[in-house]
Enzyme design. Structure first.
Site, PDB file in Angstrom:
ATOM      1  N   SER A 172      39.565  43.868  28.236  1.00 28.76           N
ATOM      2  CA  SER A 172      39.650  42.520  28.819  1.00 28.76           C
ATOM      3  C   SER A 172      39.401  41.395  27.812  1.00 28.76           C
ATOM      4  CB  SER A 172      38.670  42.335  29.991  1.00 28.76           C
ATOM      5  OG  SER A 172      38.879  43.328  30.943  1.00 28.76           O
ATOM      6  N   GLY A 210      41.840  40.101  26.215  1.00 28.05           N
ATOM      7  CA  GLY A 210      43.067  39.295  26.209  1.00 28.05           C
ATOM      8  C   GLY A 210      44.054  39.751  25.153  1.00 28.05           C
ATOM      9  N   ASP A 238      39.040  55.398  22.944  1.00 22.89           N
ATOM     10  CA  ASP A 238      39.419  56.088  24.188  1.00 22.89           C
ATOM     11  C   ASP A 238      40.162  57.363  23.822  1.00 22.89           C
ATOM     12  OD1 ASP A 238      38.580  53.752  25.340  1.00 22.89           O
ATOM     13  OD2 ASP A 238      40.583  53.060  25.956  1.00 22.89           O
ATOM     14  N   ILE A 239      39.825  58.455  24.507  1.00 23.58           N
ATOM     15  CA  ILE A 239      40.525  59.712  24.255  1.00 23.58           C
ATOM     16  C   ILE A 239      42.028  59.539  24.502  1.00 23.58           C
ATOM     17  CG2 ILE A 239      40.857  62.069  25.137  1.00 23.58           C
ATOM     18  CD1 ILE A 239      37.861  62.227  25.547  1.00 23.58           C
ATOM     19  N   THR A 280      28.296  40.726  14.013  1.00 25.41           N
ATOM     20  CA  THR A 280      29.547  41.314  13.523  1.00 25.41           C
ATOM     21  C   THR A 280      29.574  42.838  13.634  1.00 25.41           C
ATOM     22  OG1 THR A 280      28.760  41.577  11.249  1.00 25.41           O
ATOM     23  CG2 THR A 280      29.759  39.466  11.805  1.00 25.41           C
ATOM     24  N   LYS A 281      28.428  43.440  13.965  1.00 25.83           N
ATOM     25  CA  LYS A 281      28.351  44.904  13.952  1.00 25.83           C
ATOM     26  C   LYS A 281      29.385  45.587  14.867  1.00 25.83           C
ATOM     27  CE  LYS A 281      25.206  46.971  11.878  1.00 25.83           C
ATOM     28  NZ  LYS A 281      25.181  46.924  10.415  1.00 25.83           N
ATOM     29  N   LYS A 309      31.690  37.794   5.762  1.00 26.47           N
ATOM     30  CA  LYS A 309      30.976  39.053   5.996  1.00 26.47           C
ATOM     31  C   LYS A 309      31.903  40.068   6.680  1.00 26.47           C
ATOM     32  CE  LYS A 309      26.792  40.732   8.218  1.00 26.47           C
ATOM     33  NZ  LYS A 309      25.677  40.360   9.111  1.00 26.47           N
ATOM     34  N   CYS A 323      58.312  36.402  49.801  1.00 26.03           N
ATOM     35  CA  CYS A 323      58.453  37.801  50.207  1.00 26.03           C
ATOM     36  C   CYS A 323      57.760  38.039  51.555  1.00 26.03           C
ATOM     37  CB  CYS A 323      57.960  38.722  49.093  1.00 26.03           C
ATOM     38  SG  CYS A 323      58.750  40.333  49.174  1.00 26.03           S
ATOM     39  N   HIS A 351      60.792  37.135  44.522  1.00 27.07           N
ATOM     40  CA  HIS A 351      59.556  36.677  43.865  1.00 27.07           C
ATOM     41  C   HIS A 351      59.896  35.720  42.722  1.00 27.07           C
ATOM     42  CE1 HIS A 351      56.571  39.313  45.772  1.00 27.07           C
ATOM     43  NE2 HIS A 351      57.561  40.190  45.870  1.00 27.07           N
ATOM     44  N   GLU A 401      58.077  33.743  41.183  1.00 26.55           N
ATOM     45  CA  GLU A 401      56.986  33.587  40.204  1.00 26.55           C
ATOM     46  C   GLU A 401      57.217  34.399  38.935  1.00 26.55           C
ATOM     47  OE1 GLU A 401      56.794  35.094  43.140  1.00 26.55           O
ATOM     48  OE2 GLU A 401      55.302  36.696  43.211  1.00 26.55           O
TER      49      GLU A 401
HETATM   50  N1  GLN Z   1      55.737  44.390  52.766  1.00 27.25           N
HETATM   51  C1  GLN Z   1      56.941  43.650  52.709  1.00 27.25           C
HETATM   52  C2  GLN Z   1      58.140  44.542  52.413  1.00 27.25           C
HETATM   53  O1  GLN Z   1      57.962  45.624  51.905  1.00 27.25           O
HETATM   54  C3  GLN Z   1      56.845  42.544  51.681  1.00 27.25           C
HETATM   55  C4  GLN Z   1      56.698  43.039  50.281  1.00 27.25           C
HETATM   56  C5  GLN Z   1      56.294  41.968  49.313  1.00 27.25           C
HETATM   57  O2  GLN Z   1      55.777  40.934  49.707  1.00 27.25           O
HETATM   58  N2  GLN Z   1      56.442  42.212  48.032  1.00 27.25           N
HETATM   59  O3  GLN Z   1      59.259  44.179  52.659  1.00 27.25           O
END
Ligand code: GLN
Length: 553
Positions: free
Chosen positions: A15, A17, A147-148, A188-189, A223, A382, A508, A510
């Site tokens: 985490s 970043g 990590d293994i 820094t260790k 260092k 969605c 979506h 976004e």
């Molecule tokens: N659960 C809804 C579907 O499968 C919406 C899925 C979602 O929002 N990504 O259609």
């Protein structure tokens, strides 16, 4: 010219970043006119994160080709113009799946199948797949050194350096320099140990990105350079930033891009960082703010709506406003009308995002009803779009029992249903509609006004769809269809015309928003929210004047 490689590993703790660091390196190299690609290796054994819970893994990021990938790919797309597909996120599970399939087919001709060379060989093949047609491939190894699970990946990138040569491969290691309050000092260790762990497996880090919460003084850098066997200029401070979008400029200011070019023996034009610098200036000088309520179901875990959060921010930045998100667990609204008023009364816009399953649907429907009847700008994505159709069907179109067959398979009016299952669509890996689909927009619509073009492409991840058997009833009652698939099968966007801004989309958006290119729907939604705030402020003015004069009297 052959492709050069930048490998990004992480140490000390997770985490820190690493995804943002890798993406920022991508942004810096693109600013020098180089063509780049990005790859994330995830050392876990799931074949992809598609089936992992949002609590476990955060958001599942969907690429154009329908791959369900790690959320770091979202950072890669937001920071760079790299084209990402299923080749750009490879898990240990995927590697083993490939190897086991080959083994069953007899491809190994009776040999013993081993981690070295077979697993490392597949990892190297994945590295080379993303190197075609670009100048630099930036490759992030998930997890931390030690990590293994990470070992085969580190061994593979060690081999890549041997095969490609020193001048073609750079190892960047992201590490932590913690401040110990009791001692009043930076330490820094942990960094020394992490670099030593890498060296033990044959990798000498070339550049260290040191995460700190404060200024890293020169003597500290000296260092670290001495103990970690790197040049002093290669100890780069990755100080906490107010926003992840400040990171490219922050690293560029310390000459990281010059250093990478020098180590990789690359010539490139000077940096063009104007866009990023202007963005940072805007973020630091907002001209107002917008408050958006997100009513969803995994809101207590902020990574589960990563891209959504970023897209909202991009929308607000387009208007030069500060963003204030109220994350609301949908179920909590089910406590009653008072709770709905208390939580939603002060916000400028309401967004119901994606999700799966029945929990919280009641709360989402209450939020949508509130937005519709109080005329608060609403954006449904969605699941949020599906719920807006259900709410409208129940309360406006006279179908009180309307539902999605996801929540009530026996509902008499399934306005949302599994269209593709009914049509017998069989697809690899399940019945989800995944990845980019074209969508045609109605000319006179909010959607068209936002995009400014008649055909768009957006990414999907869902099973259920709008049921066109109800189209006439819903449209006549005022819920327009303003976007559909070009063949007319799928309804992609719905809008209420008689409302300041009410839009639901099945895809979506976004996933395709960038800080320097905000998504049109997020830009328009936040603009509508800001406009709503202004009208509300104006509406309450006379009352205030009255109160003030009343006090004086
Ligand atoms: N659960 C809804 C579907 O499968 C919406 C899925 C979602 O929002 N990504 O259609």
């Amino acid at each position: 010219m052959a492709c050069k490689y930048v490998f990004v590993t992480g140490g000390v703790v997770s985490s820190l970043g690493k995804g943002v660091a890798a993406a920022s390196i991508g942004a810096l190299l693109e600013s020098r006119g180089l063509r780049i690609s990005m790859l994330k290796f995830d050392p876990y054994l799931n074949v992809d994160p598609g089936t992992m819970s949002p609590f476990q893994h955060g958001e599942v990021f969907v690429t154009d080709d329908g791959a369900e990938t790690d959320l770091d790919l979202g950072h890669y797309e937001r920071f760079t113009h790299a084209r990402l597909t299923r080749d750009n996120n490879v898990t240990a599970g995927r590697i083993y799946e490939t190897i086991l399939a080959k083994e069953r087919r007899g491809d190994y001709l009776g040999k013993t199948v081993q981690v070295i060379p077979h697993v490392t060989g597949e990892i190297k093949a994945a590295v080379r797949r993303v190197s075609e047609g670009v100048d630099v491939a930036i490759i992030e190894i998930g997890g931390t050194v030690g990590d293994i699970e990470s070992l085969p990946f580190l061994e593979a990138i060690r081999q890549v350096r041997q095969e490609e040569g020193r001048e073609n491969v750079v190892f960047v290691h992201l590490t932590l320099v913690p401040y110990i309050a009791a001692a009043g000092e930076l330490k820094t260790k942990p960094t020394q140990h992490s670099v030593k762990d890498l060296r033990e497996i044959g990798i000498q880090a070339d550049i260290l990105l040191c995460r700190t919460d404060r200024f890293l003084p020169r003597e500290m850098r000296e260092k670290i350079a001495l103990f970690c066997n790197v040049a002093e200029e290669a100890v780069v401070a990755a100080t906490d930033a107010a926003s992840i979008y400040e990171v490219p400029a922050l690293l560029g200011a310390q000459g990281l891009d010059d250093l990478l070019l020098r180590y990789l023996h690359l010539e490139a034009p000077p940096p063009a960082m104007d866009g990023w610098e202007a963005l940072v200036r805007r973020m630091r000088n907002p001209q107002g703010r917008v408050a958006i309520a997100v009513v969803g179901k995994y809101v207590e875990y902020e990574d589960s709506y990563k891209s959504l959060k970023e897209a909202l921010l991009h929308g607000a930045l387009a208007g030069n406003w500060e963003l204030d998100v109220h994350w609301i667990e949908a179920q909590e609204l089910e406590a009653g009308a008072q709770e709905v008023e208390r939580r939603l009364g002060g916000v400028d816009g309401i967004l119901v995002p994606g999700g799966f399953g029945k929990r919280g649907i009641g709360g989402m429907l209450l939020a949508i009803e509130y937005a519709r009847t109080r005329r608060v700008p609403f954006f449904g994505i969605c699941l949020g779009m599906q719920c807006s159709v259900i709410e409208f069907a129940r309360h406006v179109a006279g179908l009180p029992e309307a539902n999605s067959s996801e929540f009530d398979p026996a509902t008499p009016d399934r306005v949302i249903y599994k269209l593709r299952e009914l049509r017998g669509v069989e697809e690899m890996g399940g019945t989800m509609r995944l990845g980019a689909w074209p969508c045609r927009l109605e000319l006179h619509s909010r959607a068209y006004a936002a995009y400014g073009q008649p055909e768009i492409s957006e990414r999907h991840r869902h099973r259920y769809e709008y049921n066109r058997d109800y189209e006439a009833r819903l449209v006549n009652a005022g819920l327009r269809i303003t976007g559909s698939s070009p063949d007319g099968q799928y309804v992609e966007i719905v809008e209420i015309e008689d409302h300041p801004w009410f839009l639901g989309c099945q895809f979506h958006p976004e996933f395709q928003s960038r800080p320097l290119e905000p998504h049109p729907l997020f830009r328009e939604f936040t603009a509508a929210a800001h406009a709503y705030q202004q009208t509300r402020a104006r509406a309450s003015e006379p009352e205030e004047i009255f109160h003030r004069s009343a006090r004086r009297a």
